[in-house]
Design a protein around this motif. Sequence first.
Motif, mmCIF file in Angstrom:
data_model
loop_
_atom_site.group_PDB
_atom_site.id
_atom_site.type_symbol
_atom_site.label_atom_id
_atom_site.label_comp_id
_atom_site.label_asym_id
_atom_site.label_seq_id
_atom_site.Cartn_x
_atom_site.Cartn_y
_atom_site.Cartn_z
ATOM 1 N N SER A 110 -20.588 69.507 41.225
ATOM 2 C CA SER A 110 -22.138 69.249 39.799
ATOM 3 C C SER A 110 -21.145 68.902 38.610
ATOM 4 O O SER A 110 -22.128 68.758 37.543
ATOM 5 C CB SER A 110 -23.013 69.549 40.295
ATOM 6 O OG SER A 110 -23.353 71.146 39.874
ATOM 7 N N GLY A 111 -20.406 69.403 38.345
ATOM 8 C CA GLY A 111 -20.431 69.874 36.779
ATOM 9 C C GLY A 111 -19.624 68.606 35.990
ATOM 10 O O GLY A 111 -18.534 68.098 36.557
ATOM 11 N N ALA A 112 -18.759 69.009 34.952
ATOM 12 C CA ALA A 112 -18.521 67.825 34.413
ATOM 13 C C ALA A 112 -16.734 68.856 34.168
ATOM 14 O O ALA A 112 -16.060 67.928 33.880
ATOM 15 C CB ALA A 112 -18.873 68.194 33.502
ATOM 16 N N GLU A 113 -16.846 69.494 34.016
ATOM 17 C CA GLU A 113 -15.057 70.673 34.389
ATOM 18 C C GLU A 113 -14.362 69.278 34.918
ATOM 19 O O GLU A 113 -12.773 69.662 35.322
ATOM 20 C CB GLU A 113 -14.996 71.966 35.091
ATOM 21 C CG GLU A 113 -16.134 72.737 33.899
ATOM 22 C CD GLU A 113 -17.510 73.129 34.530
ATOM 23 O OE1 GLU A 113 -17.973 72.013 35.798
ATOM 24 O OE2 GLU A 113 -18.126 73.183 34.054
ATOM 25 N N MET A 114 -14.548 69.474 36.145
ATOM 26 C CA MET A 114 -13.586 67.993 37.000
ATOM 27 C C MET A 114 -12.952 66.564 36.360
ATOM 28 O O MET A 114 -12.266 66.201 37.034
ATOM 29 C CB MET A 114 -14.280 68.394 38.704
ATOM 30 C CG MET A 114 -14.001 69.950 38.830
ATOM 31 S SD MET A 114 -12.680 70.498 39.585
ATOM 32 C CE MET A 114 -11.954 69.527 40.967
ATOM 33 N N ILE A 115 -14.197 66.261 35.976
ATOM 34 C CA ILE A 115 -14.282 64.970 36.106
ATOM 35 C C ILE A 115 -12.430 64.369 34.832
ATOM 36 O O ILE A 115 -12.320 65.262 33.840
ATOM 37 C CB ILE A 115 -15.358 64.505 35.226
ATOM 38 C CG1 ILE A 115 -16.370 64.343 35.472
ATOM 39 C CG2 ILE A 115 -15.214 63.178 34.451
ATOM 40 C CD1 ILE A 115 -17.017 64.224 35.009
ATOM 41 N N ASP A 116 -11.502 63.714 35.978
ATOM 42 C CA ASP A 116 -10.574 63.301 35.601
ATOM 43 C C ASP A 116 -9.438 64.171 34.434
ATOM 44 O O ASP A 116 -8.173 64.284 34.201
ATOM 45 C CB ASP A 116 -10.570 62.811 33.878
ATOM 46 C CG ASP A 116 -9.381 61.520 34.186
ATOM 47 O OD1 ASP A 116 -9.123 60.746 35.032
ATOM 48 O OD2 ASP A 116 -9.074 61.444 32.957
ATOM 49 N N SER A 143 -10.990 64.280 44.640
ATOM 50 C CA SER A 143 -10.999 62.540 44.527
ATOM 51 C C SER A 143 -12.195 62.805 44.419
ATOM 52 O O SER A 143 -12.818 62.118 43.672
ATOM 53 C CB SER A 143 -10.249 62.162 45.472
ATOM 54 O OG SER A 143 -8.966 62.338 45.361
ATOM 55 N N THR A 144 -12.661 63.332 45.763
ATOM 56 C CA THR A 144 -14.840 62.742 45.409
ATOM 57 C C THR A 144 -15.570 63.557 44.363
ATOM 58 O O THR A 144 -16.259 63.052 43.756
ATOM 59 C CB THR A 144 -15.103 63.640 46.456
ATOM 60 O OG1 THR A 144 -14.344 62.347 47.835
ATOM 61 C CG2 THR A 144 -16.616 63.687 47.263
ATOM 62 N N MET A 145 -14.312 64.880 43.943
ATOM 63 C CA MET A 145 -14.994 65.660 42.954
ATOM 64 C C MET A 145 -14.534 65.040 41.296
ATOM 65 O O MET A 145 -15.098 65.843 40.642
ATOM 66 C CB MET A 145 -14.883 66.995 42.921
ATOM 67 C CG MET A 145 -15.810 67.358 43.604
ATOM 68 S SD MET A 145 -14.913 68.941 44.219
ATOM 69 C CE MET A 145 -14.994 69.947 42.743
ATOM 70 N N SER A 146 -14.266 63.319 41.532
ATOM 71 C CA SER A 146 -13.840 63.067 40.365
ATOM 72 C C SER A 146 -12.459 63.618 39.383
ATOM 73 O O SER A 146 -11.938 63.288 37.871
ATOM 74 C CB SER A 146 -14.476 62.733 39.250
ATOM 75 O OG SER A 146 -15.683 62.307 40.044
ATOM 76 N N ALA A 147 -11.921 64.425 40.443
ATOM 77 C CA ALA A 147 -10.558 65.096 39.465
ATOM 78 C C ALA A 147 -9.250 63.933 39.582
ATOM 79 O O ALA A 147 -9.706 63.322 40.727
ATOM 80 C CB ALA A 147 -9.914 66.299 40.280
ATOM 81 N N ARG A 148 -8.088 64.305 39.551
ATOM 82 C CA ARG A 148 -7.571 63.366 39.304
ATOM 83 C C ARG A 148 -6.304 63.946 39.609
ATOM 84 O O ARG A 148 -5.199 64.795 39.233
ATOM 85 C CB ARG A 148 -7.022 63.094 37.593
ATOM 86 C CG ARG A 148 -4.920 61.611 37.681
ATOM 87 C CD ARG A 148 -5.267 60.744 35.943
ATOM 88 N NE ARG A 148 -6.361 62.005 35.286
ATOM 89 C CZ ARG A 148 -4.853 62.091 34.258
ATOM 90 N NH1 ARG A 148 -3.952 61.942 34.603
ATOM 91 N NH2 ARG A 148 -4.926 62.698 32.526
#
Length: 194
Positions: A110-116, A143-148
């Motif tokens: 749920s955190g922003a840490e993973m995004i991109d 990928s589901t967690m929005s990591a690149r």
Amino acid sequence: MSGTRLSGTRLSGTRLLAVSGSLRAASSNSTLLRALLGLVPPGTTTAVYDALAGLPHFNPDMDREGMSSPPPVAELRAAVGSAGAVLIVSPEYAHGVPGSLKNALDWLVSGAEMIDRPFAVVTASPLQVGGPYAHAQLRETLSTMSARVVADACREVAFVGNKVAVLDGVGVITDEAAREDLRNALTALLTSTD
Ligand SMILES: Cc1cc2nc3c(=O)[nH]c(=O)nc-3n(C[C@H](O)[C@H](O)[C@H](O)COP(=O)(O)O)c2cc1C
């Protein structure tokens, strides 16, 4: 908490953060991880996050808005959030992701840490295939967690016992072809952060 999370450098602001999915003391994946960190170009800041065993079991009731995170969770989030890129090296258990690693990822959902955030997934096995189920599942989850997920930086390493060794206390990749292939994978990950 399972001891230190440092690999000779501070975690905050780490360019490359490495996480092993195995808690085993003599883990081949952890040996491979350490060997990979020995291949990074000079000047690349690295750290190992090795506190998976100290994380509480993920429970959304402990993660509601306005609540402060349990300290081990806050440390995990800070480590990932300040990393330029993250390298996961993991075994496969029963055609899946080791529970302690999946638990850590659940805390990050749920955190922003993973995004991109650029991620590489390396799975390794002593068997003739390099953990394909865990590999695919980790990539799907990240990928589901929005990591690149950097595809060129991901590898499945079969017969890992024939390719890594601990020499004088240092993990090394003894198989030349594997070493060069994994060096290329690392380059792809680190280049993706430029
Ligand atoms: C509970 C358990 C389940 C396993 N399941 C798999 C599996 O599904 N696929 C596989 O390639 N290896 C499997 N293995 C073998 C592991 O790949 C092997 O034990 C490996 O050395 C574990 O990684 P490590 O050396 O980094 O701890 C399993 C091992 C254990 C203990």
